[in-house]
Write a protein that holds these residues in place. Structure first.
Motif, PDB file in Angstrom:
ATOM      1  N   PHE A  75      -5.555 -38.666  47.547  1.00 33.28           N
ATOM      2  CA  PHE A  75      -5.211 -37.965  47.803  1.00 33.28           C
ATOM      3  C   PHE A  75      -3.307 -38.282  46.251  1.00 33.28           C
ATOM      4  O   PHE A  75      -3.022 -37.122  46.684  1.00 33.28           O
ATOM      5  CB  PHE A  75      -4.233 -37.739  48.940  1.00 33.28           C
ATOM      6  CG  PHE A  75      -4.857 -37.049  50.261  1.00 33.28           C
ATOM      7  CD1 PHE A  75      -6.026 -35.969  49.865  1.00 33.28           C
ATOM      8  CD2 PHE A  75      -4.487 -37.257  51.376  1.00 33.28           C
ATOM      9  CE1 PHE A  75      -6.634 -36.053  51.118  1.00 33.28           C
ATOM     10  CE2 PHE A  75      -4.774 -36.542  52.520  1.00 33.28           C
ATOM     11  CZ  PHE A  75      -6.547 -35.719  52.559  1.00 33.28           C
ATOM     12  N   ASN A  76      -3.570 -39.367  46.110  1.00 31.37           N
ATOM     13  CA  ASN A  76      -2.584 -39.545  45.424  1.00 31.37           C
ATOM     14  C   ASN A  76      -2.815 -39.971  43.838  1.00 31.37           C
ATOM     15  O   ASN A  76      -2.442 -39.844  42.793  1.00 31.37           O
ATOM     16  CB  ASN A  76      -2.247 -40.692  46.015  1.00 31.37           C
ATOM     17  CG  ASN A  76      -1.313 -40.971  47.056  1.00 31.37           C
ATOM     18  OD1 ASN A  76      -0.097 -39.527  47.270  1.00 31.37           O
ATOM     19  ND2 ASN A  76      -1.068 -41.347  47.618  1.00 31.37           N
ATOM     20  N   LEU A  78      -5.513 -27.909  54.164  1.00 31.95           N
ATOM     21  CA  LEU A  78      -4.444 -28.934  54.100  1.00 31.95           C
ATOM     22  C   LEU A  78      -3.803 -28.692  52.561  1.00 31.95           C
ATOM     23  O   LEU A  78      -2.891 -28.828  53.022  1.00 31.95           O
ATOM     24  CB  LEU A  78      -4.538 -30.898  54.787  1.00 31.95           C
ATOM     25  CG  LEU A  78      -4.762 -30.252  55.910  1.00 31.95           C
ATOM     26  CD1 LEU A  78      -4.819 -32.040  56.507  1.00 31.95           C
ATOM     27  CD2 LEU A  78      -3.259 -30.048  56.666  1.00 31.95           C
ATOM     28  N   VAL A  79      -5.260 -28.358  51.868  1.00 32.50           N
ATOM     29  CA  VAL A  79      -4.592 -28.511  50.463  1.00 32.50           C
ATOM     30  C   VAL A  79      -3.470 -27.429  49.845  1.00 32.50           C
ATOM     31  O   VAL A  79      -2.584 -27.470  49.573  1.00 32.50           O
ATOM     32  CB  VAL A  79      -5.973 -28.710  49.150  1.00 32.50           C
ATOM     33  CG1 VAL A  79      -5.464 -28.672  48.149  1.00 32.50           C
ATOM     34  CG2 VAL A  79      -6.264 -30.334  49.801  1.00 32.50           C
ATOM     35  N   ASP A 100       0.139 -33.683  46.548  1.00 28.64           N
ATOM     36  CA  ASP A 100       1.672 -34.314  46.576  1.00 28.64           C
ATOM     37  C   ASP A 100       2.149 -34.907  47.753  1.00 28.64           C
ATOM     38  O   ASP A 100       2.272 -35.853  48.457  1.00 28.64           O
ATOM     39  CB  ASP A 100       2.281 -33.366  45.746  1.00 28.64           C
ATOM     40  CG  ASP A 100       2.330 -33.898  43.557  1.00 28.64           C
ATOM     41  OD1 ASP A 100       1.667 -34.682  43.906  1.00 28.64           O
ATOM     42  OD2 ASP A 100       3.062 -32.614  43.170  1.00 28.64           O
ATOM     43  N   THR A 101       2.605 -33.165  48.410  1.00 25.95           N
ATOM     44  CA  THR A 101       3.381 -33.823  49.645  1.00 25.95           C
ATOM     45  C   THR A 101       1.704 -34.900  50.624  1.00 25.95           C
ATOM     46  O   THR A 101       1.826 -35.608  51.479  1.00 25.95           O
ATOM     47  CB  THR A 101       2.744 -32.383  50.206  1.00 25.95           C
ATOM     48  OG1 THR A 101       4.504 -31.738  49.166  1.00 25.95           O
ATOM     49  CG2 THR A 101       3.748 -32.157  52.255  1.00 25.95           C
ATOM     50  N   LEU A 102       1.155 -34.037  50.297  1.00 22.34           N
ATOM     51  CA  LEU A 102      -0.537 -34.513  51.567  1.00 22.34           C
ATOM     52  C   LEU A 102      -0.645 -35.945  50.905  1.00 22.34           C
ATOM     53  O   LEU A 102      -0.890 -37.012  52.259  1.00 22.34           O
ATOM     54  CB  LEU A 102      -1.413 -33.699  51.288  1.00 22.34           C
ATOM     55  CG  LEU A 102      -3.094 -34.316  52.450  1.00 22.34           C
ATOM     56  CD1 LEU A 102      -2.303 -33.368  53.548  1.00 22.34           C
ATOM     57  CD2 LEU A 102      -4.167 -33.217  51.722  1.00 22.34           C
TER      58      LEU A 102
END
Length: 73
Positions: free
Chosen positions: A40-41, A22-23, A29-31
């Motif tokens: 994730f942020n 996924l990364v 950023d999108t994840l």
């Protein structure tokens, strides 16, 4: 007798491989926009994400669902 294939699309795939895929596909950023979780942020890394996801079932479920949707494309 034939072995039955698992219908689970996540069968045999580790959580680490899911997060790494996924990364690689979305980037952190999108994840982080798709799944609103802190790992994730804020200072994202695969290691911190795995630690959080292994302890938090609802977040792991969201990540697994996104992975299944992503690999079907």
């Amino acid at each position: 007798m034939e072995k039955q294939q698992s219908k689970d699309p996540l069968h045999g795939i580790t959580l680490q491989k899911i997060v790494e895929a996924l990364v690689a596909h979305y980037g952190f950023d999108t994840l982080g926009e798709l799944i609103k979780i802190k790992c994730f942020n804020e200072n994202p890394s695969v290691k911190s994400s795995l630690t959080f996801l292994r302890k938090t079932d609802w977040a792991r479920k969201q990540v697994e669902e996104l992975y299944v949707k992503t690999i079907k494309k």
